[in-house]
Write a protein that holds these residues in place. Structure first.
Motif, PDB file in Angstrom:
ATOM      1  N   PRO A   1     -11.444  43.361 -19.669  1.00 55.96           N
ATOM      2  CA  PRO A   1     -12.013  42.435 -20.651  1.00 55.96           C
ATOM      3  C   PRO A   1     -12.714  41.307 -19.900  1.00 55.96           C
ATOM      4  CG  PRO A   1      -9.636  42.169 -20.503  1.00 55.96           C
ATOM      5  CD  PRO A   1      -9.968  43.393 -19.718  1.00 55.96           C
ATOM      6  N   THR A   2     -13.726  40.745 -20.504  1.00 56.43           N
ATOM      7  CA  THR A   2     -14.592  39.807 -19.789  1.00 56.43           C
ATOM      8  C   THR A   2     -13.843  38.630 -19.173  1.00 56.43           C
ATOM      9  OG1 THR A   2     -16.475  40.490 -21.126  1.00 56.43           O
ATOM     10  CG2 THR A   2     -16.648  38.370 -19.996  1.00 56.43           C
ATOM     11  N   PRO A   3     -12.906  37.970 -19.867  1.00 58.48           N
ATOM     12  CA  PRO A   3     -12.184  36.864 -19.214  1.00 58.48           C
ATOM     13  C   PRO A   3     -11.429  37.307 -17.962  1.00 58.48           C
ATOM     14  CG  PRO A   3     -11.862  36.781 -21.585  1.00 58.48           C
ATOM     15  CD  PRO A   3     -12.521  38.091 -21.289  1.00 58.48           C
ATOM     16  N   MET A   4     -10.802  38.480 -18.012  1.00 58.74           N
ATOM     17  CA  MET A   4     -10.076  38.971 -16.840  1.00 58.74           C
ATOM     18  C   MET A   4     -11.040  39.311 -15.710  1.00 58.74           C
ATOM     19  SD  MET A   4      -7.420  42.210 -16.528  1.00 58.74           S
ATOM     20  CE  MET A   4      -6.213  41.450 -17.613  1.00 58.74           C
ATOM     21  N   LEU A   5     -12.180  39.910 -16.062  1.00 64.15           N
ATOM     22  CA  LEU A   5     -13.165  40.262 -15.044  1.00 64.15           C
ATOM     23  C   LEU A   5     -13.679  39.010 -14.340  1.00 64.15           C
ATOM     24  CD1 LEU A   5     -14.698  42.730 -13.875  1.00 64.15           C
ATOM     25  CD2 LEU A   5     -16.536  42.188 -15.473  1.00 64.15           C
TER      26      LEU A   5
ATOM     27  N   GLU B   1     -27.341  46.744 -19.831  1.00 63.20           N
ATOM     28  CA  GLU B   1     -27.497  45.367 -19.394  1.00 63.20           C
ATOM     29  C   GLU B   1     -26.283  44.526 -19.776  1.00 63.20           C
ATOM     30  OE1 GLU B   1     -31.098  44.008 -21.163  1.00 63.20           O
ATOM     31  OE2 GLU B   1     -32.391  45.265 -19.905  1.00 63.20           O
ATOM     32  N   GLY B   2     -26.199  43.341 -19.174  1.00 63.52           N
ATOM     33  CA  GLY B   2     -25.164  42.393 -19.554  1.00 63.52           C
ATOM     34  C   GLY B   2     -24.156  42.128 -18.462  1.00 63.52           C
ATOM     35  N   GLU B   3     -23.333  41.130 -18.724  1.00 63.89           N
ATOM     36  CA  GLU B   3     -22.331  40.718 -17.746  1.00 63.89           C
ATOM     37  C   GLU B   3     -21.266  41.780 -17.535  1.00 63.89           C
ATOM     38  OE1 GLU B   3     -18.966  37.158 -17.202  1.00 63.89           O
ATOM     39  OE2 GLU B   3     -20.174  37.276 -19.040  1.00 63.89           O
ATOM     40  N   ASN B   4     -20.892  42.489 -18.605  1.00 63.64           N
ATOM     41  CA  ASN B   4     -19.751  43.399 -18.526  1.00 63.64           C
ATOM     42  C   ASN B   4     -19.998  44.647 -19.366  1.00 63.64           C
ATOM     43  OD1 ASN B   4     -17.265  44.584 -18.199  1.00 63.64           O
ATOM     44  ND2 ASN B   4     -16.078  42.948 -19.142  1.00 63.64           N
ATOM     45  N   PRO B   5     -20.825  45.585 -18.871  1.00 59.82           N
ATOM     46  CA  PRO B   5     -21.078  46.816 -19.634  1.00 59.82           C
ATOM     47  C   PRO B   5     -19.817  47.620 -19.926  1.00 59.82           C
ATOM     48  CG  PRO B   5     -22.678  46.562 -17.859  1.00 59.82           C
ATOM     49  CD  PRO B   5     -21.634  45.511 -17.647  1.00 59.82           C
TER      50      PRO B   5
ATOM     51  N   ASN C   1     -12.073  36.225 -13.948  1.00 57.68           N
ATOM     52  CA  ASN C   1     -11.008  35.716 -13.079  1.00 57.68           C
ATOM     53  C   ASN C   1     -10.925  36.486 -11.764  1.00 57.68           C
ATOM     54  OD1 ASN C   1     -10.287  33.797 -14.977  1.00 57.68           O
ATOM     55  ND2 ASN C   1      -8.684  35.060 -15.892  1.00 57.68           N
ATOM     56  N   LYS C   2     -11.338  37.767 -11.788  1.00 60.44           N
ATOM     57  CA  LYS C   2     -11.305  38.587 -10.584  1.00 60.44           C
ATOM     58  C   LYS C   2     -12.565  38.450  -9.746  1.00 60.44           C
ATOM     59  CE  LYS C   2      -8.324  42.203 -12.534  1.00 60.44           C
ATOM     60  NZ  LYS C   2      -8.268  43.633 -12.934  1.00 60.44           N
ATOM     61  N   GLY C   3     -13.498  37.634 -10.204  1.00 60.83           N
ATOM     62  CA  GLY C   3     -14.732  37.457  -9.450  1.00 60.83           C
ATOM     63  C   GLY C   3     -15.945  38.093 -10.079  1.00 60.83           C
ATOM     64  N   GLY C   4     -15.759  38.807 -11.182  1.00 62.26           N
ATOM     65  CA  GLY C   4     -16.892  39.317 -11.947  1.00 62.26           C
ATOM     66  C   GLY C   4     -17.543  40.577 -11.431  1.00 62.26           C
TER      67      GLY C   4
ATOM     68  N   LEU D   1     -17.485  44.786 -10.449  1.00 60.53           N
ATOM     69  CA  LEU D   1     -16.865  46.070 -10.739  1.00 60.53           C
ATOM     70  C   LEU D   1     -17.892  47.146 -10.402  1.00 60.53           C
ATOM     71  CD1 LEU D   1     -14.494  47.703 -12.028  1.00 60.53           C
ATOM     72  CD2 LEU D   1     -15.697  47.475 -14.216  1.00 60.53           C
ATOM     73  N   HIS D   2     -17.519  48.099  -9.547  1.00 66.49           N
ATOM     74  CA  HIS D   2     -18.466  49.143  -9.134  1.00 66.49           C
ATOM     75  C   HIS D   2     -19.017  49.902 -10.332  1.00 66.49           C
ATOM     76  CE1 HIS D   2     -16.569  49.385  -4.845  1.00 66.49           C
ATOM     77  NE2 HIS D   2     -17.391  48.370  -4.981  1.00 66.49           N
ATOM     78  N   TYR D   3     -18.160  50.213 -11.276  1.00 67.41           N
ATOM     79  CA  TYR D   3     -18.607  50.955 -12.455  1.00 67.41           C
ATOM     80  C   TYR D   3     -19.642  50.153 -13.227  1.00 67.41           C
ATOM     81  CZ  TYR D   3     -18.267  53.347 -17.011  1.00 67.41           C
ATOM     82  OH  TYR D   3     -18.538  54.006 -18.183  1.00 67.41           O
ATOM     83  N   ASN D   4     -19.449  48.842 -13.361  1.00 68.75           N
ATOM     84  CA  ASN D   4     -20.445  48.005 -14.026  1.00 68.75           C
ATOM     85  C   ASN D   4     -21.770  48.022 -13.276  1.00 68.75           C
ATOM     86  OD1 ASN D   4     -19.223  47.127 -16.367  1.00 68.75           O
ATOM     87  ND2 ASN D   4     -18.486  45.197 -15.506  1.00 68.75           N
ATOM     88  N   ASP D   5     -21.705  47.943 -11.958  1.00 70.42           N
ATOM     89  CA  ASP D   5     -22.940  47.984 -11.162  1.00 70.42           C
ATOM     90  C   ASP D   5     -23.688  49.288 -11.405  1.00 70.42           C
ATOM     91  OD1 ASP D   5     -22.223  45.526 -10.108  1.00 70.42           O
ATOM     92  OD2 ASP D   5     -21.336  46.380  -8.291  1.00 70.42           O
ATOM     93  N   TRP D   6     -22.926  50.386 -11.449  1.00 70.60           N
ATOM     94  CA  TRP D   6     -23.535  51.700 -11.687  1.00 70.60           C
ATOM     95  C   TRP D   6     -24.121  51.765 -13.095  1.00 70.60           C
ATOM     96  CZ3 TRP D   6     -22.386  55.889 -14.961  1.00 70.60           C
ATOM     97  CH2 TRP D   6     -22.994  57.101 -14.625  1.00 70.60           C
ATOM     98  N   LEU D   7     -23.412  51.248 -14.085  1.00 69.11           N
ATOM     99  CA  LEU D   7     -23.928  51.244 -15.460  1.00 69.11           C
ATOM    100  C   LEU D   7     -25.228  50.464 -15.559  1.00 69.11           C
ATOM    101  CD1 LEU D   7     -20.703  50.764 -17.655  1.00 69.11           C
ATOM    102  CD2 LEU D   7     -22.139  52.820 -17.487  1.00 69.11           C
ATOM    103  N   ARG D   8     -25.324  49.358 -14.870  1.00 71.97           N
ATOM    104  CA  ARG D   8     -26.574  48.586 -14.901  1.00 71.97           C
ATOM    105  C   ARG D   8     -27.725  49.394 -14.323  1.00 71.97           C
ATOM    106  NH1 ARG D   8     -23.009  44.580 -12.844  1.00 71.97           N
ATOM    107  NH2 ARG D   8     -22.245  43.214 -14.520  1.00 71.97           N
ATOM    108  N   ARG D   9     -27.436  50.163 -13.290  1.00 70.33           N
ATOM    109  CA  ARG D   9     -28.494  51.007 -12.725  1.00 70.33           C
ATOM    110  C   ARG D   9     -28.911  52.107 -13.701  1.00 70.33           C
ATOM    111  NH1 ARG D   9     -25.246  50.375  -8.006  1.00 70.33           N
ATOM    112  NH2 ARG D   9     -24.388  52.508  -8.173  1.00 70.33           N
TER     113      ARG D   9
END
Length: 529
Positions: free
Chosen positions: A142-146, A165-169, A148-151, A153-161
């Motif tokens: 969830p976005t607040p937890m993400l 879009e967005g902070e937390n796909p 807190n961990k520094g924001g 996530l490899h999976y999020n980076d891959w989803l953006r590619r």
């Protein structure tokens, strides 16, 4: 006997044992997992050491019971001195990696005491329970937890590619649906469970983790490996991508296994868990009916992707030297027994599927068979060690190798009871009972007939599984069963006191020390030369 070169250790998160067609589900067809069972052994009575993600997995990775290794709940660190699969297999040259979830957290105090940090090779392995974190992803972002961990996530980076879009796909696409007015409908809300996730199926978590497991195997080449493919689903958020979100209609749903009698004067601990919000929600009309399509669809999706992975292993010939294990870390009540989540010791929570394919000729006689021996999750580590030729570490490991069962034998001294435990200090149920955090303990011992549960400070539970397989009638306070309770309590005490804490010296080391006592020059009790 030949040795196993590779191990594909597959774990689905929160998968019930009875939600696979090879275990008897009449409507949820899982042909690829079924085919694995046809090529190997399906264990019909496999049990986890704790019906909670973190402690259950820690036992799978260490071969030790929960209060032996100390990681008693999801965010309780595994002490730095505990050895895990990677520690046992890496000296053999086996590359040991995780793709997906471990739900383990580092022992940062222990690391600091030894001057270790997560940026070094040894620091990474210690902080990732012995695995190389090829694609570590616990699937709870969830976005607040993400943030807190520094924001990151490899999976999020891959989803953006892929164009999301967005902070937390992960949160906004993989685990959210879209309303008719374009509103974001979160998968964290159970009422949205039967809606399709916004992510395309080929970009979902299950598809991504399967892809990454194959990439790991390809990159490793001819070097021996253990790949822990640890799926995040069908654990909540219960949200599946199309077309899996609505494959299963009302005619496919199993009825809730619960009785009004269970709510009449229940065991106090069980009653407190029934009173928690998640249990009350799942007991409401329509909730499980909304969740079941997603839960079943997520299982079907895992089966489909495993089919592709298994086919690739066969095409490349890797299946001939790869042991494949399929299991779960615990079940899911799904409204059974007026409960949600897992935590307690009913069969739907503590019993799991376990299928093992051993490619060696020695296992040919058992292919396609069902084993009804009582087995435990802690048996996996000793099984892997024996299969690969690693030292046994019997002074530390509390499980037993399943290799004899895989090769057609049943040791005469095989266990006749399985054990599980819970530290429920972290739950609202503990607060409702006004129990101190150090006293919130529960232990289960299950034989072929009886299931006995001891809650510290409260009456026990007892079920006669022969005559009450649905576990509706609690005999824990019935005076007619006092002798049975005493016998089961004595057996539970034997199991508790048999756990291993002399982990730094082997049994042979003890014998050698005893043999060398006189030659050391230390003389105790001698009267004269």
């Amino acid at each position: 006997m030949t040795k196993i070169k590779n191990i594909l250790f597959i774990m689905a998160d929160q998968l019930r044992w009875d939600y696979l067609s090879c275990y008897g589900h009449p409507h949820l067809h899982t042909p690829n997992i079924d085919r694995l069972a046809e090529r190997g052994v399906r264990f019909d009575r496999a049990y986890v050491q704790s019906p909670v993600c973190g402690p259950s997995r820690a036992s799978c990775y260490t071969g030790r019971t929960v209060f032996s290794h100390g990681a008693t709940w999801n965010r309780v660190p595994l002490p730095i001195g505990e050895l895990t699969l990677g520690d046992y297999l890496r000296p053999l040259g086996v590359r040991t990696a995780v793709v997906g979830k471990t739900h383990m957290v580092p022992d940062r105090e222990g690391m600091a005491r030894l001057g270790l940090n997560g940026s070094t090779e040894i620091g990474i392995r210690v902080s990732q329970p012995g695995f190389d974190p090829y694609e570590r992803d616990d699937g709870l972002h969830p976005t607040p937890m993400l943030r807190n961990k520094g924001g990151t996530l490899h999976y999020n980076d891959w989803l953006r590619r892929q164009g999301y879009e967005g902070e937390n796909p992960w949160n906004d696409y993989a685990n959210a649906a879209e309303g008719p007015d374009g509103a974001l409908l979160s998968g964290w809300h159970l009422k949205n469970s039967n809606l399709p996730a916004r992510v395309q199926e080929e970009h979902s978590e299950t598809a991504y983790m399967t892809m990454r497991a194959r990439e790991f195997i390809e990159e490793t080449g001819d070097r021996p490996w253990l790949c822990h493919l640890s799926y995040i689903k069908p654990h909540w958020p219960y949200m599946a991508p199309a077309p899996y979100h609505d494959m299963f209609g009302p005619e496919t749903w199993l009825p809730a296994v619960r009785s009004e009698a269970e709510r009449e004067n229940p065991n106090p601990v069980y009653g407190a868990f029934m009173g928690m919000e998640v249990s009350e929600t799942f007991s409401m009309q329509g909730v499980r009916e909304t969740v079941l399509p997603a839960y079943m669809g997520l299982i079907k999706q895992i089966d489909d992707h495993l089919g592709r992975l298994f086919s690739w292993l066969e095409e490349t010939g890797k299946d001939k030297d790869t042991m494949i294990v399929f299991t779960s870390d615990h079940g899911d009540y799904l409204g059974d027994h007026w409960m949600g989540e897992k935590e307690l010791f009913h069969e739907v929570s503590v019993r799991v599927p376990l299928i093992i394919y051993d490619p060696r000729p020695e296992a040919d006689a058992t292919r396609g068979t069902v084993c009804d021996a009582l087995v435990e999750a802690i048996d996996l580590v000793p099984t892997f060690l024996e299969a690969t030729g690693a030292p046994s570490a019997s002074h530390r490991l509390e499980g037993r190798s399943l290799q004899p069962l895989l090769h057609g034998g049943t040791p005469e001294d095989w266990r006749d009871a399985v054990f599980s435990e819970i530290d429920y200090a972290f739950y609202a149920a503990r607060e409702a009972l006004d129990v101190d955090v150090s006293e919130a303990r529960g232990y289960m011992l299950r034989t072929a007939r009886w299931k006995y549960i001891h809650f510290k400070g409260f009456p026990p539970q007892l079920f006669d599984l022969r005559h009450d397989p649905d576990e509706f009638e609690d005999l824990g306070r019935n005076p007619d069963y006092e002798m049975v309770r005493q016998e089961m309590h004595s057996r539970l005490l034997d199991r508790l006191t048999s756990r291993k804490n002399r982990v730094t010296m082997t049994d042979e080391g003890v014998r050698a020390l005893r043999r060398d006592e006189d030659s050391s020059g230390i003389l105790i009790g001698k009267w004269a030369p």
